[in-house]
Design a protein around this motif. Structure first.
Motif, PDB file in Angstrom:
ATOM      1  N   LEU B 154       0.834  -1.199   0.000  1.00 18.22           N
ATOM      2  CA  LEU B 154       0.000   0.000   0.000  1.00 18.22           C
ATOM      3  C   LEU B 154       0.873   1.254   0.000  1.00 18.22           C
ATOM      4  N   LEU B 155       1.972   1.207   0.755  1.00 19.13           N
ATOM      5  CA  LEU B 155       2.922   2.326   0.736  1.00 19.13           C
ATOM      6  C   LEU B 155       3.418   2.557  -0.689  1.00 19.13           C
ATOM      7  N   LEU B 156       3.651   1.464  -1.407  1.00 20.47           N
ATOM      8  CA  LEU B 156       4.119   1.597  -2.788  1.00 20.47           C
ATOM      9  C   LEU B 156       3.055   2.226  -3.677  1.00 20.47           C
ATOM     10  N   LEU B 157       1.788   1.879  -3.390  1.00 20.71           N
ATOM     11  CA  LEU B 157       0.707   2.448  -4.185  1.00 20.71           C
ATOM     12  C   LEU B 157       0.617   3.956  -3.942  1.00 20.71           C
ATOM     13  N   LEU B 158       0.769   4.337  -2.684  1.00 19.94           N
ATOM     14  CA  LEU B 158       0.814   5.771  -2.359  1.00 19.94           C
ATOM     15  C   LEU B 158       1.960   6.444  -3.102  1.00 19.94           C
ATOM     16  N   ALA B 159       3.148   5.794  -3.083  1.00 23.69           N
ATOM     17  CA  ALA B 159       4.298   6.372  -3.771  1.00 23.69           C
ATOM     18  C   ALA B 159       4.002   6.520  -5.264  1.00 23.69           C
ATOM     19  N   THR B 160       3.262   5.568  -5.806  1.00 24.41           N
ATOM     20  CA  THR B 160       2.934   5.633  -7.224  1.00 24.41           C
ATOM     21  C   THR B 160       2.070   6.850  -7.526  1.00 24.41           C
ATOM     22  N   VAL B 161       1.077   7.093  -6.664  1.00 28.74           N
ATOM     23  CA  VAL B 161       0.260   8.298  -6.825  1.00 28.74           C
ATOM     24  C   VAL B 161       1.163   9.530  -6.802  1.00 28.74           C
ATOM     25  N   ALA B 162       2.117   9.505  -5.863  1.00 33.55           N
ATOM     26  CA  ALA B 162       3.010  10.650  -5.707  1.00 33.55           C
ATOM     27  C   ALA B 162       3.924  10.822  -6.918  1.00 33.55           C
ATOM     28  N   LEU B 163       4.157   9.734  -7.658  1.00 35.20           N
ATOM     29  CA  LEU B 163       4.975   9.863  -8.861  1.00 35.20           C
ATOM     30  C   LEU B 163       4.139  10.261 -10.072  1.00 35.20           C
ATOM     31  N   ILE B 164       2.875   9.824 -10.081  1.00 40.58           N
ATOM     32  CA  ILE B 164       2.035  10.068 -11.259  1.00 40.58           C
ATOM     33  C   ILE B 164       1.544  11.506 -11.306  1.00 40.58           C
ATOM     34  N   MET B 165       1.119  12.045 -10.153  1.00 40.50           N
ATOM     35  CA  MET B 165       0.488  13.370 -10.192  1.00 40.50           C
ATOM     36  C   MET B 165       1.433  14.472 -10.705  1.00 40.50           C
ATOM     37  N   PRO B 166       2.689  14.540 -10.217  1.00 36.26           N
ATOM     38  CA  PRO B 166       3.569  15.578 -10.798  1.00 36.26           C
ATOM     39  C   PRO B 166       3.780  15.381 -12.298  1.00 36.26           C
ATOM     40  N   ALA B 167       3.767  14.119 -12.760  1.00 35.52           N
ATOM     41  CA  ALA B 167       3.962  13.896 -14.193  1.00 35.52           C
ATOM     42  C   ALA B 167       2.756  14.380 -14.991  1.00 35.52           C
ATOM     43  N   ILE B 168       1.545  14.151 -14.463  1.00 41.06           N
ATOM     44  CA  ILE B 168       0.351  14.684 -15.136  1.00 41.06           C
ATOM     45  C   ILE B 168       0.426  16.211 -15.141  1.00 41.06           C
ATOM     46  N   PHE B 169       0.841  16.748 -14.002  1.00 41.67           N
ATOM     47  CA  PHE B 169       0.991  18.194 -13.878  1.00 41.67           C
ATOM     48  C   PHE B 169       1.912  18.734 -14.968  1.00 41.67           C
ATOM     49  N   GLU B 170       3.084  18.087 -15.078  1.00 40.16           N
ATOM     50  CA  GLU B 170       4.078  18.475 -16.069  1.00 40.16           C
ATOM     51  C   GLU B 170       3.516  18.348 -17.490  1.00 40.16           C
ATOM     52  N   LEU B 171       2.748  17.254 -17.694  1.00 36.74           N
ATOM     53  CA  LEU B 171       2.206  16.963 -19.021  1.00 36.74           C
ATOM     54  C   LEU B 171       1.180  18.015 -19.432  1.00 36.74           C
ATOM     55  N   VAL B 172       0.302  18.365 -18.488  1.00 39.60           N
ATOM     56  CA  VAL B 172      -0.774  19.299 -18.803  1.00 39.60           C
ATOM     57  C   VAL B 172      -0.272  20.744 -18.838  1.00 39.60           C
ATOM     58  N   GLN B 173       0.555  21.093 -17.834  1.00 38.48           N
ATOM     59  CA  GLN B 173       0.997  22.478 -17.742  1.00 38.48           C
ATOM     60  C   GLN B 173       2.166  22.776 -18.679  1.00 38.48           C
ATOM     61  N   GLY B 174       3.022  21.754 -18.854  1.00 39.30           N
ATOM     62  CA  GLY B 174       4.282  21.964 -19.550  1.00 39.30           C
ATOM     63  C   GLY B 174       4.117  22.049 -21.048  1.00 39.30           C
ATOM     64  N   PRO B 175       5.233  21.884 -21.752  1.00 43.34           N
ATOM     65  CA  PRO B 175       5.213  22.003 -23.197  1.00 43.34           C
ATOM     66  C   PRO B 175       4.574  20.790 -23.859  1.00 43.34           C
ATOM     67  N   GLY B 176       3.953  19.893 -23.075  1.00 45.61           N
ATOM     68  CA  GLY B 176       3.288  18.721 -23.653  1.00 45.61           C
ATOM     69  C   GLY B 176       4.263  17.617 -23.977  1.00 45.61           C
ATOM     70  N   LEU B 177       3.776  16.613 -24.678  1.00 47.97           N
ATOM     71  CA  LEU B 177       4.620  15.482 -25.086  1.00 47.97           C
ATOM     72  C   LEU B 177       5.630  15.953 -26.112  1.00 47.97           C
ATOM     73  N   PRO B 178       6.821  15.455 -26.217  1.00 49.06           N
ATOM     74  CA  PRO B 178       7.458  14.613 -25.222  1.00 49.06           C
ATOM     75  C   PRO B 178       7.893  15.411 -24.013  1.00 49.06           C
ATOM     76  N   SER B 179       8.078  14.706 -22.892  1.00 48.12           N
ATOM     77  CA  SER B 179       8.403  15.383 -21.640  1.00 48.12           C
ATOM     78  C   SER B 179       9.750  16.084 -21.742  1.00 48.12           C
ATOM     79  N   PRO B 180       9.934  17.106 -20.945  1.00 45.81           N
ATOM     80  CA  PRO B 180      11.151  17.915 -21.042  1.00 45.81           C
ATOM     81  C   PRO B 180      12.368  17.212 -20.470  1.00 45.81           C
ATOM     82  N   ARG B 181      12.236  15.924 -20.122  1.00 46.18           N
ATOM     83  CA  ARG B 181      13.356  15.246 -19.496  1.00 46.18           C
ATOM     84  C   ARG B 181      14.568  15.170 -20.420  1.00 46.18           C
TER      85      ARG B 181
END
Lengths: 386, 386, 386
Positions: B154-181
């Motif tokens: 369950l801790l891992l699932l929480l961590a997954t949420v914590a990894l996904i939300m900033p990426a969605i944030f970056e995807l929606v707010q940022g320059p879009g696909l592909p990611s700026p990485r």
């Protein structure tokens, strides 16, 4: 242990009254429709109106499905539901594989992939949903062995990963949204290499799944079963397998005619080829499996129903799909990549997730069946507007 | 209760025959390889050929892993598997944290993030998969306490949420696909602020997880354990912790040399840095943990195996990753954001989901282990083509 | 069976000491705040400073919540927790529906959708998380009937599918990322038709869920309950329903004033309207439900807490949302489509998935409550930066 053990039924008493008695008993009536099989074939080849072909083949598929159910049940009673379910699924999917190989030869990759997705969704949502709904309708709950069901649902989850990763690959590496599936062109070679590698992993996993369900943990798939109570004397294993093979060929033949007539009709009323492939063909083409699965559920053999529904979806995803990918290098104008579109991936992922949750605990009610059907309805509706 | 309780073994009888007897017993042979540790160090610092460094360090890591396993087992026997597993994981991950801090100082953010993802995937798919496969190979099933395993999953699932939300944030707010990485530039300040906030939530959750597993619900993590039956006399707690710390340092040192040689070799044969970071380094760098986890599974201590595999992944996701994010503000050319790419997120999400399903019920078979390995193979194959 | 059965409390002894005794007992103190209800109304209509309105209404909502809790408990004791929880949820959500209808009339589609998402997240993460944390704080674990909880969590999973598919549709068919939500324009007609179809499927599923939980499987929702031990004499069913309705209206009224004051304050300190809608309004507007749910959890009636939290989220997703979609064709400038943005979908999907995992097994600890709260914190933080 079942909350509602299957009581002895009236049919048992007809078991010694010969063919006419059997035909007009609760079990035997479907065989009265056997004459419609040649009728459907004749109508098909004389290019009669689609409506007549549809009517004849829709009725003609019923006795083939009934024979398939009977043969599976006999086999399950002798060799256990594990092997019974597996052979049922295999003979049921064989015609689908053959038809898909022909479509592959014609380069119809999108049609082939849509029909694979349609079969998977149809099995785990429509067939399993209808079985749980019908089986749970007059019972508080039905019980099944969750380890057996979960093992197969887990295979589906693996298959889902195998479908999602190449699509992410395509999305990130490729020209971006929308996916290149619209163009009937070949994929870049690294996508094809990835597809081949994934196909081989899926085939090996499927083989391991058979080893698990038929050998090392066969006992999980063979719960204590009720006495059979249908009409007629028990069959030998050999006879059951023969009957299953005959029924499989007949089902495939009837389904093919039925699908042809319905596809023609569907497109003439303006349904998109994608909708016809994913929904209409999947429903009509799996009518026999559907019938058999619901039949077992109503008789409180929900273990066998789930085994057939989930096992069939797993066989499509982990055996039929990879075999088609590998075959596409030998037949057809260009190789088929294991890349699905956003709708297909979203739908399969959500469907598999829900199936996983529902098979986790080992009991089921009518409400879970209805939920599966509602999810199917949402997906079908979405596909309708695509 | 285990279907196959661990029987007394032959080794027990050698426990009083002194050092030579121990070294050549079933338990003691790894320590024969101790001389290869200084050999590997010498070869490394004299810049010998990568093949020789690889061979010496690959053999040299084995006795350090064996010592780590032994110390963990002794500790588990005295203080319970909860604390034993936790200390094992901590001493195993400490070198990874230190190495990552150096990489952070050099501004290698993508390398650091790829190795975090590789460690998480390696632990929950490769290590747990191999353990379940090896442990279940000759048994019908192995049982574990599902509440303990689920709490960590369950801790891992929480961590997954914590990894996904900033990426969605970056995807929606940022320059879009592909990611700026792809661009080695700093992220906008709101992405960094979000990363810091998420890092703090993860650290607090991890602390709460320790409170749960080591204090309020420690009993869940300490199932009744079999008698120890390895060679040698029992160790005190203090000696076990000391040995674990020594083994951790040695494992870290050997792994570092091993990873260096394998990275050089991998890139010279044309593997991409991303693949090397996510897959090769993760496999080689976690070889010792891998060895220990499989060792426990074979001895039917699958509770301890799962505790180590899932616990290690959780520690990486909820402790090492946030510490690195926060540290990046102090060391390194610019701060590191907790933004992962599409492959990384897809892989972690699917892996965690499958781990969650598999740890839900409290028993496991070889087939589930194989499934985890198959998922790992699909992910590795996809990364290979990136 | 509970690990910590609720012991007789001191309050019981005050049950015969009349109104003053009741008011100053452990159960009765909230009713001392009743005078603040008219105070809040007067301040609101005289346009007093937002701080004063906030203070008066925040205190004024407490007695209405307490009355709601008491009425639900009495109803649960007479008619069973199933019907008690359902009526509690219904009277709690009724004001939200009414407020949303007004917003719809003003064409504020994005505000309406954000508040729906906020309510769903608030219920399954914040309310359920706080209940499990508070209820598990001094207990080893709390038990509940997993079939009841899963049936409702399953409804949420269906709703999630229903929210995801139209968004994929919009994403693939539409102008691509970013979603057209930023433009306050009408959606194309096929998206609207899809929304209407999905809304109807959701409503039918919700009706089936009520049939399941209140009729065919009501026994799952009515576990053996402890004796009531709060102050005062038992109420009749009719009186309980009347009180619940009165409390519902009062809660709605107080919440509305409270939300108004907090929204004004939030925006004046620079919070974005999206954050205020999804997080602030959801927390403040559901304060009463929150209070009731935690109250039951602390009294070791976690079944009732989960029933309220998950049931309320399911009612929002499967009843309020579809009713709003269908109503939007009659009222408001243009119809509302069931299309949510990437944040909303990601958040709901992950929240529902975690709720599903947590309700799977039938017991819960403080740690699971804390995890739900941590997920909520991650989501809130992300929304804060949008």
């Amino acid at each position: 242990m079942s909350a509602d053990p299957h009581p002895p039924t009236v049919e048992s008493s007809t078991s010694t009254s010969g063919l006419p008695g059997f035909l007009f008993s609760g079990e035997g009536w479907p065989y009265l429709l056997v004459p419609l099989i040649p009728v459907a074939v004749v109508l098909e080849f004389t290019h009669a109106g689609a409506t007549w072909v549809f009517l004849a083949s829709a009725l003609g598929v019923i006795p083939t499905a009934a024979l398939m159910g009977r043969a599976t049940e006999e086999l399950a009673a002798r060799s256990g539901p594990g092997i019974g379910g597996f052979l049922n699924v295999t003979f049921g999917n064989a015609p689908e594989l053959i038809i898909a190989l022909f479509a592959l030869g014609a380069g119809l990759h999108e049609v082939v992939k849509a029909s694979l997705v349609g079969s998977i969704l149809g099995n785990i949502l429509l067939v399993m949903g209808a079985s749980m709904l019908a089986g749970g309708a007059k019972r508080d709950r039905q019980n099944f062995e969750p380890r057996a069901a979960s093992a197969q649902a887990l295979l589906l989850l693996l298959a889902t990963v195998a479908l999602i990763m190449p699509a992410i690959f395509e999305l990130v590496q490729g020209p971006g949204l929308p996916s290149p599936r619209d163009q009937a062109v070949a994929y870049p070679s690294d996508v094809l290499s990835l597809s081949v590698g994934v196909a081989i992993i899926l085939l090996l996993s499927y083989a391991a799944g058979l080893l698990f369900s038929l050998k090392t943990h066969a006992h999980l798939f063979n719960p204590a079963h009720d006495e059979d109570d249908h009409g007629g004397e028990p069959w030998t294993v050999k006879r059951s397998v023969t009957m299953l093979a005959i029924a499989g060929v007949a089902v495939g033949f009837m389904s093919e005619i039925l699908v042809g007539s319905i596809t023609e009709a569907s497109e003439s009323i303006g349904l998109s080829p994608f909708f016809v492939g994913v929904i209409v063909v999947a429903i009509v083409g799996n009518a026999a499996e559907h019938w058999v699965s619901v039949y077992f559920a109503v008789r409180n053999k929900i273990d066998l129903s789930i085994n057939i529904a989930v096992g069939s979806a797993a066989q499509i995803a982990l055996f039929v799909a990879p075999v088609l990918v590998l075959s596409s290098f030998l037949i057809g104008p260009f190789p088929m990549a294991l890349v699905f579109n956003g709708f297909e991936i979203g739908a399969i992922f959500l469907a598999v997730l829900i199936a996983q949750e529902i098979t986790q605990r080992g009991d089921t009610t009518w409400f879970e069946g209805l939920q599966l059907l509602a999810v199917y309805a949402v997906l079908a509706l979405t596909f309708f507007f695509v």
